[in-house]
Design an enzyme around this catalytic site. Structure first.
Site, PDB file in Angstrom:
ATOM      1  N   GLU A  15      57.735  26.792  11.849  1.00 40.94           N
ATOM      2  CA  GLU A  15      57.367  26.094  12.271  1.00 40.94           C
ATOM      3  C   GLU A  15      55.985  25.845  13.146  1.00 40.94           C
ATOM      4  O   GLU A  15      55.736  26.780  14.191  1.00 40.94           O
ATOM      5  CB  GLU A  15      57.584  24.805  12.924  1.00 40.94           C
ATOM      6  CG  GLU A  15      57.643  23.516  12.324  1.00 40.94           C
ATOM      7  CD  GLU A  15      57.943  22.960  10.602  1.00 40.94           C
ATOM      8  OE1 GLU A  15      57.476  22.840   9.970  1.00 40.94           O
ATOM      9  OE2 GLU A  15      59.137  22.595  10.461  1.00 40.94           O
ATOM     10  N   ASP A  18      51.956  28.368  10.074  1.00 44.57           N
ATOM     11  CA  ASP A  18      51.188  28.933   8.666  1.00 44.57           C
ATOM     12  C   ASP A  18      49.524  28.792   8.708  1.00 44.57           C
ATOM     13  O   ASP A  18      49.203  30.033   8.055  1.00 44.57           O
ATOM     14  CB  ASP A  18      51.953  28.179   7.828  1.00 44.57           C
ATOM     15  CG  ASP A  18      51.482  27.078   7.697  1.00 44.57           C
ATOM     16  OD1 ASP A  18      50.917  26.695   9.200  1.00 44.57           O
ATOM     17  OD2 ASP A  18      51.109  26.031   6.834  1.00 44.57           O
ATOM     18  N   GLY A 100      55.082   9.859   4.210  1.00 46.08           N
ATOM     19  CA  GLY A 100      54.826  10.029   6.079  1.00 46.08           C
ATOM     20  C   GLY A 100      56.523  10.236   6.626  1.00 46.08           C
ATOM     21  O   GLY A 100      55.845  10.359   7.966  1.00 46.08           O
ATOM     22  N   ALA A 101      56.594  11.698   5.875  1.00 49.11           N
ATOM     23  CA  ALA A 101      58.438  11.424   6.652  1.00 49.11           C
ATOM     24  C   ALA A 101      58.711  13.147   6.940  1.00 49.11           C
ATOM     25  O   ALA A 101      59.633  13.602   7.599  1.00 49.11           O
ATOM     26  CB  ALA A 101      59.228  11.704   5.599  1.00 49.11           C
ATOM     27  N   SER A 104      56.462  16.746   2.268  1.00 45.08           N
ATOM     28  CA  SER A 104      55.116  16.457   2.099  1.00 45.08           C
ATOM     29  C   SER A 104      55.064  16.343   0.212  1.00 45.08           C
ATOM     30  O   SER A 104      54.445  16.526  -0.332  1.00 45.08           O
ATOM     31  CB  SER A 104      55.121  18.941   1.505  1.00 45.08           C
ATOM     32  OG  SER A 104      54.868  18.882   2.719  1.00 45.08           O
ATOM     33  N   SER A 105      55.530  14.697   0.804  1.00 45.73           N
ATOM     34  CA  SER A 105      55.087  13.712  -0.058  1.00 45.73           C
ATOM     35  C   SER A 105      53.592  14.381  -0.803  1.00 45.73           C
ATOM     36  O   SER A 105      53.226  14.199  -1.970  1.00 45.73           O
ATOM     37  CB  SER A 105      55.325  12.257  -0.032  1.00 45.73           C
ATOM     38  OG  SER A 105      54.347  11.995   0.848  1.00 45.73           O
ATOM     39  N   GLU A 135      43.534  19.252   1.016  1.00 50.78           N
ATOM     40  CA  GLU A 135      43.801  18.945   2.243  1.00 50.78           C
ATOM     41  C   GLU A 135      42.301  18.545   3.721  1.00 50.78           C
ATOM     42  O   GLU A 135      42.698  17.330   4.441  1.00 50.78           O
ATOM     43  CB  GLU A 135      44.829  19.348   3.116  1.00 50.78           C
ATOM     44  CG  GLU A 135      46.147  18.682   2.316  1.00 50.78           C
ATOM     45  CD  GLU A 135      47.075  17.390   2.723  1.00 50.78           C
ATOM     46  OE1 GLU A 135      46.550  16.773   3.973  1.00 50.78           O
ATOM     47  OE2 GLU A 135      48.633  17.279   2.100  1.00 50.78           O
ATOM     48  N   ASP A 147      53.105  24.244   2.559  1.00 48.86           N
ATOM     49  CA  ASP A 147      54.077  23.075   1.780  1.00 48.86           C
ATOM     50  C   ASP A 147      53.386  22.952   0.529  1.00 48.86           C
ATOM     51  O   ASP A 147      53.442  22.459  -0.057  1.00 48.86           O
ATOM     52  CB  ASP A 147      53.060  21.552   2.884  1.00 48.86           C
ATOM     53  CG  ASP A 147      53.260  21.462   4.086  1.00 48.86           C
ATOM     54  OD1 ASP A 147      53.761  22.094   4.789  1.00 48.86           O
ATOM     55  OD2 ASP A 147      52.469  20.861   4.184  1.00 48.86           O
ATOM     56  N   TYR A 196      47.692  16.830  14.220  1.00 47.26           N
ATOM     57  CA  TYR A 196      47.856  18.341  14.024  1.00 47.26           C
ATOM     58  C   TYR A 196      46.854  18.729  14.827  1.00 47.26           C
ATOM     59  O   TYR A 196      46.786  20.251  15.262  1.00 47.26           O
ATOM     60  CB  TYR A 196      47.439  17.685  12.640  1.00 47.26           C
ATOM     61  CG  TYR A 196      48.258  18.896  11.744  1.00 47.26           C
ATOM     62  CD1 TYR A 196      49.850  19.450  10.906  1.00 47.26           C
ATOM     63  CD2 TYR A 196      47.177  19.933  11.461  1.00 47.26           C
ATOM     64  CE1 TYR A 196      49.674  20.332  10.535  1.00 47.26           C
ATOM     65  CE2 TYR A 196      47.436  20.689  11.071  1.00 47.26           C
ATOM     66  CZ  TYR A 196      48.655  21.312  11.073  1.00 47.26           C
ATOM     67  OH  TYR A 196      48.976  22.899   9.810  1.00 47.26           O
TER      68      TYR A 196
HETATM   69  C1  GLA Z   1      52.138  20.670   8.422  1.00 38.52           C
HETATM   70  C2  GLA Z   1      51.313  20.976   7.242  1.00 38.52           C
HETATM   71  C3  GLA Z   1      51.850  22.473   7.076  1.00 38.52           C
HETATM   72  C4  GLA Z   1      52.335  23.025   9.143  1.00 38.52           C
HETATM   73  C5  GLA Z   1      53.261  22.536   9.169  1.00 38.52           C
HETATM   74  C6  GLA Z   1      53.888  22.651  10.283  1.00 38.52           C
HETATM   75  O1  GLA Z   1      53.077  20.196   7.669  1.00 38.52           O
HETATM   76  O2  GLA Z   1      50.861  20.585   6.660  1.00 38.52           O
HETATM   77  O3  GLA Z   1      50.697  23.440   6.909  1.00 38.52           O
HETATM   78  O4  GLA Z   1      51.313  23.542   9.768  1.00 38.52           O
HETATM   79  O5  GLA Z   1      52.861  20.540   9.671  1.00 38.52           O
HETATM   80  O6  GLA Z   1      54.958  23.758  10.075  1.00 38.52           O
END
Ligand code: GLA
Length: 337
Positions: A15, A18, A100-101, A104-105, A135, A147, A196
């Protein structure tokens, strides 16, 4: 007319690394989004969806407006730039991925639109890069590529062992006796609200301070300012955990994998600071009751957790856990091969 189905994803481990040159292990959900794109000659795009708040339309090159349909409009604009589409389009979105969970919707919608209109032989990694571009440049979230790669390359029952630096990957089957369960904590989150970006900037600042391109490559972080040290520690350790977990998955070592998941949660909670008390309580409760591992998943700040359960634990194990955490709910269990 073009059609596609694209799964959501849950990240099993790896996590916030990436965009730091690390390894990640996301897996496809059995939930997904179905997209139908019908091109037309008008100079505008239309979207409709029963799940989201119905319909929206926009002239061809409209900037993002802070609406869920932005992901569709952004993907259509990228598709036109690539020559996959000449004019406007009507898009129908049918999704059972909770929005929003942290599953990756949005990546699934964006990738799904691109997949529906691109020639069938188009390289999926290329589509993933385009979807990430939507994005980063259209929506304005500086996310990494995990994602988009996950939803582009995996199907239910599979995880993606991905080197985010080279984009080399391998699909790994989820063993038949490994039960991964995805729970929503009940705490809603939003990525575009700036948190983020702040975490990402801290990682980049730490990499600059140790004079490396990729923070995952650092080992001695003792000279970093105290505010950046825990962040760097998480990134470095998480990359080691992700590589160890990929090995454990291939070797069928579920207990080892579960312990790495829980260690990842502790690091996201204490060092990276992206958990919430509700999620911490849910994770602790799952582990206390015998889950092999549990962790917050995705960017964090609420959203979902993923649990690895011994094969013997079924609904009768889950029900009391959910009773004790009434805001939490089951999103899905991962398919196994
Ligand atoms: C979100 C981002 C990913 C990644 C994760 C954290 O999902 O879209 O690129 O950075 O957070 O691991």
């Amino acid at each position: 007319m073009g059609k596609s189905w694209t799964p959501g994803r849950v990240n099993l481990i790896g996590e916030w690394i990436d965009f730091n040159g690390g390894w990640v292990l996301p897996a496809a959900l059995p939930l997904g989004v179905e997209i139908t794109v019908t091109p037309h000659r008008e100079a505008l795009d239309r979207v409709c969806s029963a799940q989201f708040d119905n319909r929206a339309e926009a002239p061809l090159n409209t900037p993002a407006r802070g609406h869920w349909a932005d992901y569709v409009f952004g993907a259509l604009q990228a598709a036109r730039r690539e020559g996959y589409l000449a004019g406007g389009a009507n898009v129908e979105v049918t999704s059972d991925i909770p929005a929003g969970a942290g599953v990756s919707s949005s990546a699934a919608v964006t990738l799904g639109v691109l997949k529906a209109v691109a020639p069938e032989t188009t390289c999926r990694t290329h589509l993933a890069k385009l979807a990430r571009g939507v994005e980063n440049n259209f929506i304005g979230v500086p996310c990494g590529i995990m994602d988009q790669m996950a939803v582009a390359h995996t199907l239910p029952g599979e995880a993606l062992s991905l080197n985010t630096r080279t984009l080399d990957f391998d699909r790994v089957a989820i063993p038949p006796d490994w039960r991964f369960v995805v729970l929503h904590s009940g705490v809603t989150r939003k990525l575009a609200d700036g948190r983020y970006k702040l975490r990402r900037e801290a990682c980049l600042e730490a990499a600059r301070a140790v004079e490396l391109d990729w923070l995952c490559d650092a080992d001695d972080i003792s000279d970093l300012p105290a505010s950046l040290r825990p962040i760097a520690r998480h990134v470095i350790d998480e990359n080691h955990r992700a590589k160890a977990a990929i090995k454990a998955l291939r070797a069928g070592e579920a207990e080892k994998f579960g312990a790495l998941m829980t260690a990842s949660h502790v690091s996201l909670r204490d060092d990276f600071d992206v958990s919430t008390p509700e999620v911490d309580a849910l994770v602790a409760s799952a582990v206390d009751r015998g889950a092999l591992g549990a962790r917050i998943t995705g960017a964090g700040f609420g959203g979902c957790c993923v649990l690895l359960l011994p094969g013997s634990m079924g609904q009768d194990w889950l029900d009391p856990l959910l009773n004790d955490h009434p805001a939490a709910r089951l999103i899905c269990e991962l398919e196994r091969v």
